[in-house]
Scaffold this motif. Structure first.
Motif: not given
Length: 357
Positions: A324-332
């Motif tokens: 759920x870290x913002x940088x890990x949510x770019x293409x989900x």
């Protein structure tokens, strides 16, 4: 805070009477179950005197369904995925859960407002948000390493065996996203015969190089043993291999598949009241934050996020490793649990026929 203290006092009050009681909790094993034992089971037993028996299964929904349908239930709680929680509830195999049993956040915010959207269902309460991601062995790619979902399907640029979940769910969505289907159209496309054919055609491009896995502990082991150079799998399992075991793995967050795991109570649970106590305790703000000390899954409560600190090594900040870290949510890819509750059997039949072909 006052309400939390009331809950704690109530749990303590039943402790003496419950000392001979126990609950049978079925989960997924490995590093994930360890995180639950440390954050939930041990403190619950210490507080209430109720023994927690931890049982592992490749998919806890399977033995739960079998036991309820056979009328011989020994499971008190099971940790299941969201689509399974919805399907089992619709089939009448689960106890309904009153959100009123769930403790509020420390500032008094009701649980119904504190849990993230979709985390409280009629028959289930979420504990974590997790991701299926890709990981690779850094030692196998000394030049330019893979960094995208598309790279997973590029055998020419990144040769070597791939690990892939042996199921329609997650494999077919990954294939469609890698084939250019926009995130918000994946389930619309997958709901058509043409979309299913398109997903399987994309999987065909790597089929001969795939090592199929079924249990969550397998992908890190496949990488460690050199059986594959890249595999999909659960982000917390890969984090554990990297942080706790020092494996030379790297996670690719591009195209991660997001889902919840939730507690459910089967109809006919032998220790129903103790199961409800455990469910309420293990999904309070502090317990969900505590679990993140042991594995990198996001807590299902908003109030838990600020309490997530360091890994058990006392050094590693857990925030950047959360799905759920913002940088890990770019293409989900966000799971569509209703779609899978309706189409799981049908699409797995198609998938298995393709596998056998």
């Amino acid at each position: 805070m006052k309400k939390t203290l009331i809950l704690t006092s109530a749990l303590v009050a039943v402790g003496a009477a419950a000392s001979a009681q126990e609950v049978n909790v079925v989960s997924w094993g490995g590093a994930y179950t360890v995180s639950q034992v440390e954050a939930y089971h041990k403190p619950f037993t210490q507080l209430t005197g109720i023994k927690v028996n931890s049982i592992d299964a490749d998919n806890p929904a399977t033995p739960l369904k079998a036991q309820v349908e056979a009328g011989n239930v020994s499971i008190d709680l099971a940790d299941v995925e969201l689509s399974d929680a919805i399907r089992l509830c619709d089939e009448g195999l689960l106890e309904e859960i009153d959100p009123a049993i769930l403790p509020p956040a420390p500032d008094g915010t009701p649980a119904t407002e504190d849990f993230v959207d979709g985390a409280i269902q009629d028959c289930a309460v979420a504990s974590i948000v997790w991701g299926t991601v890709i990981a690779y062995d850094k030692t196998k790619f000394p030049g330019t390493p893979p960094s995208t979902l598309a790279d997973f399907f590029d055998l020419e640029k990144y040769p070597g065996k791939r690990g892939l979940l042996k199921a329609a769910k997650r494999s077919m969505e990954m294939a469609l996203l890698a084939d250019g289907v926009p995130n918000d159209q994946i389930y619309e496309v997958l709901g058509t015969d043409e979309g299913v054919a398109r997903a399987l055609a994309k999987l065909d491009t790597i089929k001969d190089s795939v090592v199929w896995w079924e249990a969550g502990a397998q992908p890190p082991q496949l990488l460690a043993d050199g059986e594959v150079v890249m595999t999909n799998g659960y982000n917390g399992r890969f984090f554990n291999a990297i942080a706790a075991e020092g494996k030379p793995f790297e996670i690719i967050w591009d195209g991660q598949y997001m889902d919840y795991d939730l507690w459910v109570i089967p109809k006919g649970a032998p220790n129903l009241e103790a199961a409800k106590q455990f469910l309420a305790f293990s999904t309070d703000t502090q317990r969900l934050a505590d679990q993140a000390k042991y594995i990198s899954y996001g807590p299902a409560r908003k109030s838990s996020a600020p309490l997530v600190g360091l890994y058990q090594d006392g050094v590693t900040e857990m925030g950047p490793h959360m799905p759920t870290s913002p940088e890990n949510l770019e293409n989900v890819i966000w799971t569509n649990p209703t779609f899978w509750a309706d189409h799981d059997v049908e699409l797995n039949e198609r998938f298995n026929a393709w596998l056998a072909g």
